[in-house]
Design a protein around this motif. Structure first.
Motif, PDB file in Angstrom:
ATOM      1  N   GLY A   1      32.977  28.910  39.675  1.00 43.16           N
ATOM      2  CA  GLY A   1      32.782  29.470  41.010  1.00 43.16           C
ATOM      3  C   GLY A   1      33.992  30.207  41.548  1.00 43.16           C
ATOM      4  O   GLY A   1      33.955  30.707  42.659  1.00 43.16           O
ATOM      5  N   VAL A   2      35.074  30.294  40.798  1.00 40.15           N
ATOM      6  CA  VAL A   2      36.257  31.031  41.220  1.00 40.15           C
ATOM      7  C   VAL A   2      36.683  31.948  40.081  1.00 40.15           C
ATOM      8  O   VAL A   2      36.420  31.683  38.914  1.00 40.15           O
ATOM      9  CB  VAL A   2      37.428  30.095  41.598  1.00 40.15           C
ATOM     10  CG1 VAL A   2      37.099  29.288  42.825  1.00 40.15           C
ATOM     11  CG2 VAL A   2      37.801  29.202  40.441  1.00 40.15           C
ATOM     12  N   LEU A   3      37.356  33.005  40.461  1.00 41.83           N
ATOM     13  CA  LEU A   3      37.853  33.917  39.444  1.00 41.83           C
ATOM     14  C   LEU A   3      39.138  33.367  38.839  1.00 41.83           C
ATOM     15  O   LEU A   3      40.020  32.901  39.565  1.00 41.83           O
ATOM     16  CB  LEU A   3      38.124  35.292  40.048  1.00 41.83           C
ATOM     17  CG  LEU A   3      36.894  36.108  40.405  1.00 41.83           C
ATOM     18  CD1 LEU A   3      37.301  37.382  41.117  1.00 41.83           C
ATOM     19  CD2 LEU A   3      36.097  36.440  39.163  1.00 41.83           C
ATOM     20  N   PRO A   4      39.288  33.449  37.524  1.00 42.52           N
ATOM     21  CA  PRO A   4      40.530  33.003  36.903  1.00 42.52           C
ATOM     22  C   PRO A   4      41.644  34.004  37.205  1.00 42.52           C
ATOM     23  O   PRO A   4      41.374  35.127  37.645  1.00 42.52           O
ATOM     24  CB  PRO A   4      40.188  32.970  35.411  1.00 42.52           C
ATOM     25  CG  PRO A   4      39.036  33.888  35.263  1.00 42.52           C
ATOM     26  CD  PRO A   4      38.292  33.856  36.561  1.00 42.52           C
ATOM     27  N   PRO A   5      42.894  33.609  36.987  1.00 37.45           N
ATOM     28  CA  PRO A   5      43.994  34.545  37.236  1.00 37.45           C
ATOM     29  C   PRO A   5      43.881  35.752  36.309  1.00 37.45           C
ATOM     30  O   PRO A   5      43.231  35.707  35.270  1.00 37.45           O
ATOM     31  CB  PRO A   5      45.248  33.729  36.941  1.00 37.45           C
ATOM     32  CG  PRO A   5      44.783  32.598  36.099  1.00 37.45           C
ATOM     33  CD  PRO A   5      43.370  32.331  36.482  1.00 37.45           C
ATOM     34  N   SER A   6      44.523  36.824  36.687  1.00 34.07           N
ATOM     35  CA  SER A   6      44.444  38.046  35.891  1.00 34.07           C
ATOM     36  C   SER A   6      45.160  37.863  34.556  1.00 34.07           C
ATOM     37  O   SER A   6      46.024  37.006  34.401  1.00 34.07           O
ATOM     38  CB  SER A   6      45.071  39.207  36.651  1.00 34.07           C
ATOM     39  OG  SER A   6      46.448  38.959  36.846  1.00 34.07           O
ATOM     40  N   ILE A   7      44.778  38.687  33.612  1.00 37.04           N
ATOM     41  CA  ILE A   7      45.398  38.629  32.295  1.00 37.04           C
ATOM     42  C   ILE A   7      45.984  39.996  31.980  1.00 37.04           C
ATOM     43  O   ILE A   7      45.580  41.009  32.547  1.00 37.04           O
ATOM     44  CB  ILE A   7      44.382  38.229  31.201  1.00 37.04           C
ATOM     45  CG1 ILE A   7      43.243  39.243  31.125  1.00 37.04           C
ATOM     46  CG2 ILE A   7      43.839  36.846  31.430  1.00 37.04           C
ATOM     47  CD1 ILE A   7      42.362  39.072  29.917  1.00 37.04           C
ATOM     48  N   THR A   8      46.959  40.020  31.088  1.00 40.62           N
ATOM     49  CA  THR A   8      47.592  41.257  30.665  1.00 40.62           C
ATOM     50  C   THR A   8      47.319  41.465  29.191  1.00 40.62           C
ATOM     51  O   THR A   8      47.598  40.579  28.380  1.00 40.62           O
ATOM     52  CB  THR A   8      49.115  41.202  30.919  1.00 40.62           C
ATOM     53  OG1 THR A   8      49.334  40.926  32.299  1.00 40.62           O
ATOM     54  CG2 THR A   8      49.764  42.507  30.548  1.00 40.62           C
ATOM     55  N   LEU A   9      46.787  42.613  28.864  1.00 44.95           N
ATOM     56  CA  LEU A   9      46.498  42.936  27.471  1.00 44.95           C
ATOM     57  C   LEU A   9      47.535  43.938  26.968  1.00 44.95           C
ATOM     58  O   LEU A   9      47.940  44.842  27.703  1.00 44.95           O
ATOM     59  CB  LEU A   9      45.096  43.539  27.344  1.00 44.95           C
ATOM     60  CG  LEU A   9      43.945  42.620  27.732  1.00 44.95           C
ATOM     61  CD1 LEU A   9      42.639  43.389  27.676  1.00 44.95           C
ATOM     62  CD2 LEU A   9      43.887  41.424  26.814  1.00 44.95           C
TER      63      LEU A   9
ATOM     64  N   THR B   1      50.774  65.496  27.219  1.00 52.88           N
ATOM     65  CA  THR B   1      49.777  66.123  26.361  1.00 52.88           C
ATOM     66  C   THR B   1      49.930  65.741  24.900  1.00 52.88           C
ATOM     67  O   THR B   1      49.041  65.992  24.101  1.00 52.88           O
ATOM     68  CB  THR B   1      49.836  67.656  26.487  1.00 52.88           C
ATOM     69  OG1 THR B   1      51.152  68.102  26.146  1.00 52.88           O
ATOM     70  CG2 THR B   1      49.465  68.092  27.888  1.00 52.88           C
ATOM     71  N   SER B   2      51.054  65.135  24.532  1.00 53.57           N
ATOM     72  CA  SER B   2      51.275  64.837  23.115  1.00 53.57           C
ATOM     73  C   SER B   2      51.119  63.361  22.775  1.00 53.57           C
ATOM     74  O   SER B   2      51.214  62.990  21.619  1.00 53.57           O
ATOM     75  CB  SER B   2      52.664  65.309  22.691  1.00 53.57           C
ATOM     76  OG  SER B   2      53.649  64.552  23.358  1.00 53.57           O
ATOM     77  N   THR B   3      50.924  62.520  23.745  1.00 58.54           N
ATOM     78  CA  THR B   3      50.797  61.087  23.475  1.00 58.54           C
ATOM     79  C   THR B   3      49.538  60.539  24.126  1.00 58.54           C
ATOM     80  O   THR B   3      48.977  61.135  25.036  1.00 58.54           O
ATOM     81  CB  THR B   3      52.016  60.309  24.014  1.00 58.54           C
ATOM     82  OG1 THR B   3      52.100  60.538  25.412  1.00 58.54           O
ATOM     83  CG2 THR B   3      53.292  60.732  23.332  1.00 58.54           C
ATOM     84  N   THR B   4      49.125  59.398  23.643  1.00 63.50           N
ATOM     85  CA  THR B   4      47.957  58.732  24.181  1.00 63.50           C
ATOM     86  C   THR B   4      48.238  57.235  24.239  1.00 63.50           C
ATOM     87  O   THR B   4      48.847  56.688  23.319  1.00 63.50           O
ATOM     88  CB  THR B   4      46.730  58.974  23.279  1.00 63.50           C
ATOM     89  OG1 THR B   4      46.533  60.380  23.147  1.00 63.50           O
ATOM     90  CG2 THR B   4      45.487  58.337  23.842  1.00 63.50           C
ATOM     91  N   VAL B   5      47.821  56.601  25.295  1.00 61.51           N
ATOM     92  CA  VAL B   5      47.916  55.150  25.381  1.00 61.51           C
ATOM     93  C   VAL B   5      46.575  54.598  24.936  1.00 61.51           C
ATOM     94  O   VAL B   5      45.537  54.916  25.507  1.00 61.51           O
ATOM     95  CB  VAL B   5      48.259  54.692  26.809  1.00 61.51           C
ATOM     96  CG1 VAL B   5      48.237  53.185  26.899  1.00 61.51           C
ATOM     97  CG2 VAL B   5      49.608  55.234  27.223  1.00 61.51           C
ATOM     98  N   ALA B   6      46.607  53.791  23.880  1.00 62.63           N
ATOM     99  CA  ALA B   6      45.369  53.237  23.334  1.00 62.63           C
ATOM    100  C   ALA B   6      45.141  51.836  23.892  1.00 62.63           C
ATOM    101  O   ALA B   6      45.883  50.903  23.574  1.00 62.63           O
ATOM    102  CB  ALA B   6      45.456  53.181  21.820  1.00 62.63           C
ATOM    103  N   PRO B   7      44.145  51.682  24.755  1.00 56.93           N
ATOM    104  CA  PRO B   7      43.866  50.346  25.279  1.00 56.93           C
ATOM    105  C   PRO B   7      43.093  49.519  24.251  1.00 56.93           C
ATOM    106  O   PRO B   7      42.303  50.060  23.483  1.00 56.93           O
ATOM    107  CB  PRO B   7      42.995  50.625  26.500  1.00 56.93           C
ATOM    108  CG  PRO B   7      42.314  51.904  26.186  1.00 56.93           C
ATOM    109  CD  PRO B   7      43.285  52.700  25.346  1.00 56.93           C
ATOM    110  N   PRO B   8      43.309  48.234  24.227  1.00 55.82           N
ATOM    111  CA  PRO B   8      42.564  47.378  23.298  1.00 55.82           C
ATOM    112  C   PRO B   8      41.164  47.099  23.853  1.00 55.82           C
ATOM    113  O   PRO B   8      40.929  46.090  24.504  1.00 55.82           O
ATOM    114  CB  PRO B   8      43.410  46.115  23.231  1.00 55.82           C
ATOM    115  CG  PRO B   8      44.095  46.075  24.557  1.00 55.82           C
ATOM    116  CD  PRO B   8      44.311  47.504  24.963  1.00 55.82           C
ATOM    117  N   SER B   9      40.234  48.007  23.599  1.00 51.65           N
ATOM    118  CA  SER B   9      38.919  47.924  24.240  1.00 51.65           C
ATOM    119  C   SER B   9      38.125  46.689  23.807  1.00 51.65           C
ATOM    120  O   SER B   9      37.433  46.075  24.615  1.00 51.65           O
ATOM    121  CB  SER B   9      38.124  49.191  23.971  1.00 51.65           C
ATOM    122  OG  SER B   9      38.028  49.429  22.582  1.00 51.65           O
ATOM    123  N   GLU B  10      38.219  46.297  22.539  1.00 56.56           N
ATOM    124  CA  GLU B  10      37.475  45.114  22.098  1.00 56.56           C
ATOM    125  C   GLU B  10      38.022  43.854  22.761  1.00 56.56           C
ATOM    126  O   GLU B  10      37.267  43.012  23.244  1.00 56.56           O
ATOM    127  CB  GLU B  10      37.542  44.977  20.581  1.00 56.56           C
ATOM    128  CG  GLU B  10      36.695  43.840  20.049  1.00 56.56           C
ATOM    129  CD  GLU B  10      36.743  43.750  18.529  1.00 56.56           C
ATOM    130  OE1 GLU B  10      36.527  42.632  18.020  1.00 56.56           O
ATOM    131  OE2 GLU B  10      36.991  44.765  17.884  1.00 56.56           O
TER     132      GLU B  10
END
Length: 138
Positions: free
Chosen positions: A115-123, A89-98
């Motif tokens: 025509g294929v999906l690229p590998p996943s990325i980590t932000l 309740t006291s913290t928040t994880v802020a995702p980099p939405s932009e």
């Protein structure tokens, strides 16, 4: 004027069951073996949770709720649960939405072109501690 003529209905045809071929029999046996590989450990964990004298041996359980009674004590569950609730309740994880939107757009364009999906990325994400609880010791 048209006249309707009653015709005798056809008897419903009986459908024959397909014979079980050796390949299908082997597939069924393999699926049953896989199901047992997953089911037996789950049943063992369930029986160990209600067994007062649980060991690593497979045995008929001595039914008791003592394992659950010993779990719900302030030392084992109370203090860690309180700490988790305070932190949640006291913290928040802020995702980099932009950045996430830009990366999703680039992945979509790459998928449409190639025509294929690229590998996943980590932000990267950042932890935001609220000022109202920033000095709280846990």
């Amino acid at each position: 004027m048209s006249v309707l003529v009653a015709r005798p209905s056809k008897a419903p045809r009986r459908t024959r069951r397909k014979r079980l071929t050796p390949v299908a029999l082997m597939q069924h046996a393999a699926l049953l073996a896989i199901a047992l590989v997953f089911l037996v450990p789950m049943l063992w964990v369930l029986s160990a949770s209600i067994d007062a004298q649980a060991t690593f041996a497979i045995q008929w359980p001595h039914f008791s709720w003592v394992n659950f009674q010993s779990l719900f004590t302030p030392e084992i569950l109370g203090h860690p649960l309180t700490n988790s609730l305070i932190l949640a309740t006291s913290t928040t994880v802020a995702p980099p939405s932009e950045e996430a939107g830009r990366a999703a757009f680039e992945m979509l364009i790459a998928a449409l072109r190639k025509g294929v999906l690229p590998p996943s990325i980590t932000l990267p994400v950042r932890l935001v501690v609220r000022e109202s609880t920033a000095n709280l010791e846990v």
